[in-house]
Design an enzyme around this catalytic site. Structure first.
Site, short mmCIF file in Angstrom:
data_model
loop_
_atom_site.label_atom_id
_atom_site.label_comp_id
_atom_site.label_asym_id
_atom_site.label_seq_id
_atom_site.Cartn_x
_atom_site.Cartn_y
_atom_site.Cartn_z
CG HIS A 18 -1.86 -1.25 1.42
ND1 HIS A 18 -2.16 -1.82 2.43
CD2 HIS A 18 -2.80 -1.62 0.64
CE1 HIS A 18 -2.56 -2.84 2.51
NE2 HIS A 18 -3.18 -2.47 1.87
CE LYS A 42 -14.49 -8.01 5.39
NZ LYS A 42 -14.33 -7.40 4.29
NE ARG A 91 -2.51 -7.17 -4.75
CZ ARG A 91 -3.39 -7.72 -3.56
NH1 ARG A 91 -2.93 -7.52 -2.04
NH2 ARG A 91 -4.75 -7.60 -3.46
CB SER A 129 -4.24 -7.24 4.00
OG SER A 129 -3.90 -5.65 4.22
P1 ADP Z 1 -9.45 -3.54 -0.29
O1 ADP Z 1 -9.79 -4.86 1.22
O2 ADP Z 1 -10.37 -3.00 -1.27
O3 ADP Z 1 -8.97 -4.87 -1.74
P2 ADP Z 1 -6.86 -3.41 0.59
O4 ADP Z 1 -6.89 -3.20 1.67
O5 ADP Z 1 -6.52 -4.92 0.36
O6 ADP Z 1 -8.06 -3.04 0.45
O7 ADP Z 1 -6.29 -2.43 -1.06
C1 ADP Z 1 -6.46 -1.66 -0.88
C2 ADP Z 1 -5.56 -1.41 -2.64
O8 ADP Z 1 -3.85 -1.44 -2.63
C3 ADP Z 1 -5.91 -1.54 -3.79
O9 ADP Z 1 -6.21 -0.99 -4.71
C4 ADP Z 1 -5.08 -3.11 -3.65
O10 ADP Z 1 -4.84 -3.38 -4.85
C5 ADP Z 1 -3.86 -2.86 -3.42
N1 ADP Z 1 -3.04 -3.23 -2.56
C6 ADP Z 1 -3.13 -4.48 -1.65
N2 ADP Z 1 -2.10 -5.30 -1.49
C7 ADP Z 1 -1.03 -4.32 -2.04
C8 ADP Z 1 0.39 -4.49 -2.85
N3 ADP Z 1 1.44 -5.76 -2.29
N4 ADP Z 1 1.40 -4.35 -3.73
C9 ADP Z 1 0.59 -2.90 -4.11
N5 ADP Z 1 -0.84 -2.95 -4.56
C10 ADP Z 1 -1.78 -3.51 -3.20
#
Ligand code: ADP
Length: 162
Positions: A18, A42, A91, A129
């Site tokens: 992120h 949730k 990703r 995450s």
């Molecule tokens: P969501 O629940 O909307 O998927 P996340 O917190 O998992 O929320 O992710 C938010 C954003 O960050 C999304 O656009 C996701 O694709 C991006 N993201 C998550 N992990 C990575 C990573 N390792 N590298 C790049 N972008 C990421």
């Protein structure tokens, strides 16, 4: 006109994946609002207040970053804060398919809001995450996947009820 992007996510927890997307997007926008989406039905692993505090800490020296929270549609939040862009990270092909549908539907609903995608760095492709949460849940060392200014011991606390 000021260019404002919203970076929505659950950030449960916020990872270096992120962080990297946001830092790379900084030159493109005047302001990026990291929007922690929440759903009262949730249960989250880390409480919203903690997630917000951690993200603020990562960007403490970055005046272009704001951190907000929202329950509801991302496009509604964008309108509320006058953001013209939604920022997302890609990703994998699976991310692309999922994001494509949401991006196209959002565009149909609010034509003036554009979704901007950045490809993840190759070394961050496997970081999610969900996986980081699993490591932390089992008391493993996830420090290499977390922003360096965050104290890893904070993540090891037993998560509270959301
Ligand atoms: P969501 O629940 O909307 O998927 P996340 O917190 O998992 O929320 O992710 C938010 C954003 O960050 C999304 O656009 C996701 O694709 C991006 N993201 C998550 N992990 C990575 C990573 N390792 N590298 C790049 N972008 C990421």
């Amino acid at each position: 006109m000021k260019k404002t992007a919203v970076f929505p996510g659950s950030f449960d927890p916020f990872t270096i994946g992120h962080e990297s997307i946001i830092r790379r997007a900084l030159p493109l926008f005047d302001e990026i609002i990291i929007m922690i989406g929440y759903n009262s039905n949730k249960r989250a692993f880390y409480p919203l207040s903690k997630r917000k505090e951690w993200i603020k800490k990562v960007f403490v020296d970055e005046p272009k970053i704001r951190v907000g929270k929202y329950e509801g549609l991302t496009v509604d939040y964008c309108r509320k804060v006058h953001a013209q862009y939604i920022l997302r990270g890609l990703r994998t092909a699976a991310d692309f398919e999922y994001e494509r549908a949401i991006g196209q539907i959002n565009k149909k609903m609010h034509n003036e809001i554009e979704t901007v995608f950045l490809l993840t760095l190759p070394e961050h492709t496997a970081i999610s995450s969900t996986i980081v949460r699993d490591i932390l849940r089992h008391k493993g060392d996830a420090s290499q996947f977390l922003p360096c200014c965050l104290d890893i011991s904070e993540f090891l606390d037993e998560p509270e009820e959301f």
